[in-house]
Design a protein around this motif. Structure first.
Motif, PDB file in Angstrom:
ATOM      1  N   ILE A 213       0.816  -1.208   0.000  1.00 40.59           N
ATOM      2  CA  ILE A 213       0.000   0.000   0.000  1.00 40.59           C
ATOM      3  C   ILE A 213       0.851   1.260   0.000  1.00 40.59           C
ATOM      4  O   ILE A 213       0.465   2.280  -0.585  1.00 40.59           O
ATOM      5  CB  ILE A 213      -0.986  -0.005   1.193  1.00 40.59           C
ATOM      6  N   ALA A 214       2.020   1.224   0.628  1.00 37.59           N
ATOM      7  CA  ALA A 214       2.886   2.407   0.642  1.00 37.59           C
ATOM      8  C   ALA A 214       3.312   2.782  -0.770  1.00 37.59           C
ATOM      9  O   ALA A 214       3.443   3.968  -1.099  1.00 37.59           O
ATOM     10  CB  ALA A 214       4.117   2.157   1.510  1.00 37.59           C
ATOM     11  N   GLY A 215       3.495   1.773  -1.618  1.00 37.98           N
ATOM     12  CA  GLY A 215       3.917   2.029  -2.982  1.00 37.98           C
ATOM     13  C   GLY A 215       2.788   2.305  -3.956  1.00 37.98           C
ATOM     14  O   GLY A 215       3.024   2.815  -5.050  1.00 37.98           O
ATOM     15  N   SER A 216       1.560   1.999  -3.580  1.00 41.48           N
ATOM     16  CA  SER A 216       0.457   2.147  -4.533  1.00 41.48           C
ATOM     17  C   SER A 216      -0.583   3.184  -4.123  1.00 41.48           C
ATOM     18  O   SER A 216      -1.340   3.661  -4.970  1.00 41.48           O
ATOM     19  CB  SER A 216      -0.238   0.789  -4.733  1.00 41.48           C
ATOM     20  N   GLN A 217      -0.649   3.555  -2.863  1.00 37.02           N
ATOM     21  CA  GLN A 217      -1.641   4.517  -2.395  1.00 37.02           C
ATOM     22  C   GLN A 217      -1.600   5.854  -3.150  1.00 37.02           C
ATOM     23  O   GLN A 217      -2.653   6.439  -3.422  1.00 37.02           O
ATOM     24  CB  GLN A 217      -1.463   4.754  -0.892  1.00 37.02           C
ATOM     25  N   PRO A 218      -0.420   6.380  -3.515  1.00 35.61           N
ATOM     26  CA  PRO A 218      -0.397   7.664  -4.240  1.00 35.61           C
ATOM     27  C   PRO A 218      -1.165   7.652  -5.556  1.00 35.61           C
ATOM     28  O   PRO A 218      -1.572   8.718  -6.032  1.00 35.61           O
ATOM     29  CB  PRO A 218       1.106   7.886  -4.477  1.00 35.61           C
ATOM     30  N   LEU A 219      -1.363   6.481  -6.170  1.00 35.22           N
ATOM     31  CA  LEU A 219      -2.162   6.423  -7.385  1.00 35.22           C
ATOM     32  C   LEU A 219      -3.582   6.900  -7.125  1.00 35.22           C
ATOM     33  O   LEU A 219      -4.267   7.367  -8.040  1.00 35.22           O
ATOM     34  CB  LEU A 219      -2.191   4.991  -7.935  1.00 35.22           C
ATOM     35  N   TYR A 220      -4.055   6.776  -5.892  1.00 39.07           N
ATOM     36  CA  TYR A 220      -5.370   7.280  -5.515  1.00 39.07           C
ATOM     37  C   TYR A 220      -5.286   8.692  -4.934  1.00 39.07           C
ATOM     38  O   TYR A 220      -6.006   9.595  -5.337  1.00 39.07           O
ATOM     39  CB  TYR A 220      -6.011   6.364  -4.462  1.00 39.07           C
ATOM     40  N   SER A 221      -4.402   8.853  -3.961  1.00 40.09           N
ATOM     41  CA  SER A 221      -4.389  10.086  -3.177  1.00 40.09           C
ATOM     42  C   SER A 221      -3.875  11.298  -3.938  1.00 40.09           C
ATOM     43  O   SER A 221      -4.270  12.421  -3.642  1.00 40.09           O
ATOM     44  CB  SER A 221      -3.541   9.880  -1.910  1.00 40.09           C
ATOM     45  N   TRP A 222      -2.984  11.092  -4.925  1.00 38.19           N
ATOM     46  CA  TRP A 222      -2.300  12.232  -5.517  1.00 38.19           C
ATOM     47  C   TRP A 222      -2.437  12.367  -7.025  1.00 38.19           C
ATOM     48  O   TRP A 222      -1.934  13.320  -7.610  1.00 38.19           O
ATOM     49  CB  TRP A 222      -0.815  12.193  -5.148  1.00 38.19           C
ATOM     50  N   ILE A 223      -3.123  11.438  -7.687  1.00 38.49           N
ATOM     51  CA  ILE A 223      -3.176  11.498  -9.136  1.00 38.49           C
ATOM     52  C   ILE A 223      -3.941  12.733  -9.623  1.00 38.49           C
ATOM     53  O   ILE A 223      -3.591  13.349 -10.639  1.00 38.49           O
ATOM     54  CB  ILE A 223      -3.803  10.198  -9.720  1.00 38.49           C
ATOM     55  N   VAL A 224      -4.988  13.145  -8.877  1.00 33.46           N
ATOM     56  CA  VAL A 224      -5.758  14.317  -9.282  1.00 33.46           C
ATOM     57  C   VAL A 224      -4.901  15.577  -9.208  1.00 33.46           C
ATOM     58  O   VAL A 224      -4.820  16.360 -10.163  1.00 33.46           O
ATOM     59  CB  VAL A 224      -7.024  14.466  -8.402  1.00 33.46           C
ATOM     60  N   SER A 225      -4.224  15.780  -8.081  1.00 31.34           N
ATOM     61  CA  SER A 225      -3.357  16.955  -7.934  1.00 31.34           C
ATOM     62  C   SER A 225      -2.193  16.917  -8.919  1.00 31.34           C
ATOM     63  O   SER A 225      -1.759  17.960  -9.437  1.00 31.34           O
ATOM     64  CB  SER A 225      -2.820  17.025  -6.494  1.00 31.34           C
ATOM     65  N   TYR A 226      -1.674  15.713  -9.181  1.00 34.44           N
ATOM     66  CA  TYR A 226      -0.563  15.558 -10.123  1.00 34.44           C
ATOM     67  C   TYR A 226      -0.977  16.016 -11.520  1.00 34.44           C
ATOM     68  O   TYR A 226      -0.257  16.758 -12.198  1.00 34.44           O
ATOM     69  CB  TYR A 226      -0.128  14.099 -10.146  1.00 34.44           C
ATOM     70  N   LEU A 227      -2.162  15.597 -11.960  1.00 33.37           N
ATOM     71  CA  LEU A 227      -2.650  15.997 -13.277  1.00 33.37           C
ATOM     72  C   LEU A 227      -2.906  17.500 -13.344  1.00 33.37           C
ATOM     73  O   LEU A 227      -2.630  18.143 -14.356  1.00 33.37           O
ATOM     74  CB  LEU A 227      -3.934  15.230 -13.612  1.00 33.37           C
ATOM     75  N   GLU A 228      -3.425  18.064 -12.249  1.00 34.19           N
ATOM     76  CA  GLU A 228      -3.714  19.502 -12.230  1.00 34.19           C
ATOM     77  C   GLU A 228      -2.428  20.331 -12.234  1.00 34.19           C
ATOM     78  O   GLU A 228      -2.296  21.293 -12.998  1.00 34.19           O
ATOM     79  CB  GLU A 228      -4.539  19.847 -10.988  1.00 34.19           C
ATOM     80  N   ASP A 229      -1.472  19.949 -11.383  1.00 33.02           N
ATOM     81  CA  ASP A 229      -0.281  20.782 -11.179  1.00 33.02           C
ATOM     82  C   ASP A 229       0.811  20.558 -12.220  1.00 33.02           C
ATOM     83  O   ASP A 229       1.505  21.495 -12.624  1.00 33.02           O
ATOM     84  CB  ASP A 229       0.297  20.537  -9.782  1.00 33.02           C
TER      85      ASP A 229
END
Length: 387
Positions: A213-229
């Motif tokens: 989960i430590a390696g895969s959670q960012p696909l959920y938590s941060w993908i929206v901000s990543y695409l925006e920023d």
């Protein structure tokens, strides 16, 4: 499957989905919450980390609590806590209330994880175990897909507090469904089954799930901000990408459940390792988005989310495979590691982004964690099942 089995699985999916909702919403609403609450993205990520960290700590006791009160009561209590916390956040709407609610709802979520594993382990046969666990686990990505698609858009059209009110109402509906549908398993029989000792070296489940989960959670938590920023995508488009990835992930996860059940229990850990390796390659594609284009992010997100969800559904089946007579205790150990990984990953990811001004270094770290997870699950495969 019989009607009783389908009802149990459906309610279990609803419980784990709504139970996890307060751990996902801050990531999908990161931009608007950062502006409205006047906090950095790192602090928004901290809300997510606190939630899942509390779940990890709560999972230590969830097995014992489920043995004492039974799986149905455990699930109902979690839904009541989620509803109370959702309404509190909507009414008060401060960063402090978000943090407090993350602690309370996060700790209670361990009850739904353990309760659903116990009741499915009792009701569903071993031949359908991975499919049942995969459908149950699909409650989380289905919730995430809906929240990602509607959340950012509705927060700008109206107010983000409205999302929390709806979430609380849905939690109440799931609690009522659990009371009506789930069997009232005899507490004494659950306690008797749980008196068996866990297999030797079972702690590797906790380590492996932590890395997963430590390696895969960012696909959920941060993908929206990543695409925006990083790729100048609109919040609506970013939400749609995450939503599509989650829906595709659910389909792949269910197909994987059917495939894993045909393979049998002896091959499930190997399948899980292959899924995590594929997920690590997908994260590489996501990280290359600024250089190669947004299409690589979309493809990587779909593959990464699909393989990660399939791995999680397979993981729950592996718990019951290796410890069929101690499901509560085995789930508690596994999910403690799992959610401690969820505690560390989102805030660390966000703080590294704030510190470096780039998402690149954070994505490299997640790839490294996923590679490590593959080797950890190899150790899990050596554990001899309970007899």
């Amino acid at each position: 499957m019989r009607g009783k089995e389908k009802g149990v699985i459906a309610v279990s999916a609803g419980a784990v989905g709504i139970g996890a909702s307060l751990g996902f919403f801050p990531g999908f609403l990161a931009t608007v919450l950062s502006e409205d609450l006047l906090v950095s993205k790192g602090k928004v990520g901290l809300i997510v980390g606190i939630y899942f960290g509390a779940t990890g700590l709560g999972s230590i006791l969830s097995g014992k609590i489920t043995q004492r009160i039974g799986p149905r009561a455990s699930i109902v209590i979690d839904m009541a806590v989620v509803a109370t916390c959702s309404f509190s956040i909507a009414i008060i709407g401060t960063y402090s209330v978000w943090v407090i609610s993350s602690v309370l709802a996060g700790a209670a979520y361990g009850l739904s994880n353990t309760g659903t594993n116990v009741v499915i382990g009792k009701v569903v046969s071993a031949e359908k175990r991975t499919l049942a666990m995969s459908v149950k686990t699909s409650g989380v990505p289905l919730m995430a897909a809906l929240a990602a698609a509607i959340g950012p858009w509705s927060a700008k059209q109206w107010q983000w507090e409205h999302i929390l009110v709806v979430n609380g109402a849905v939690a109440i509906c799931v609690a009522i469904s659990a009371l009506l549908v789930l069997p009232n398993l005899a507490i004494d029989s659950v306690k008797q089954a749980e008196n068996n000792a866990l297999p030797s070296n079972f702690y590797w489940f906790g380590i492996a799930s932590f890395l997963l989960i430590a390696g895969s959670q960012p696909l959920y938590s941060w993908i929206v901000s990543y695409l925006e920023d990083s790729l100048d995508a609109s919040s609506g488009f970013a939400g749609i990408v995450t939503s599509v990835a989650c829906f595709c992930g659910v389909i792949v996860m269910i197909c994987n459940g059917l495939f894993a059940d045909k393979l049998g229990s002896k091959s499930r850990v190997s399948l899980l390792m292959a899924l995590l390796f594929s997920s690590s390659i997908a994260v590489v594609l996501v990280s290359l988005g600024p250089a190669l284009g947004i299409s690589f992010v979309i493809v990587g997100a779909i593959i990464g989310v699909s393989t990660q969800l399939s791995a999680i559904g397979t993981m729950h089946a592996c718990i019951v495979d290796k410890a069929p007579f101690s499901v509560s205790k085995a789930t508690g150990i596994t999910m403690t590691g799992y959610y401690l990984g969820a505690l560390a990953s989102p805030p660390l990811f966000g703080f590294v982004v704030d510190w470096t001004g780039s998402f690149a270094y954070s994505w490299i770290g997640t790839v490294a964690l996923l590679f490590a997870a593959v080797f950890a699950w190899q150790r899990v495969g050596r554990i001899e099942p309970q007899n």
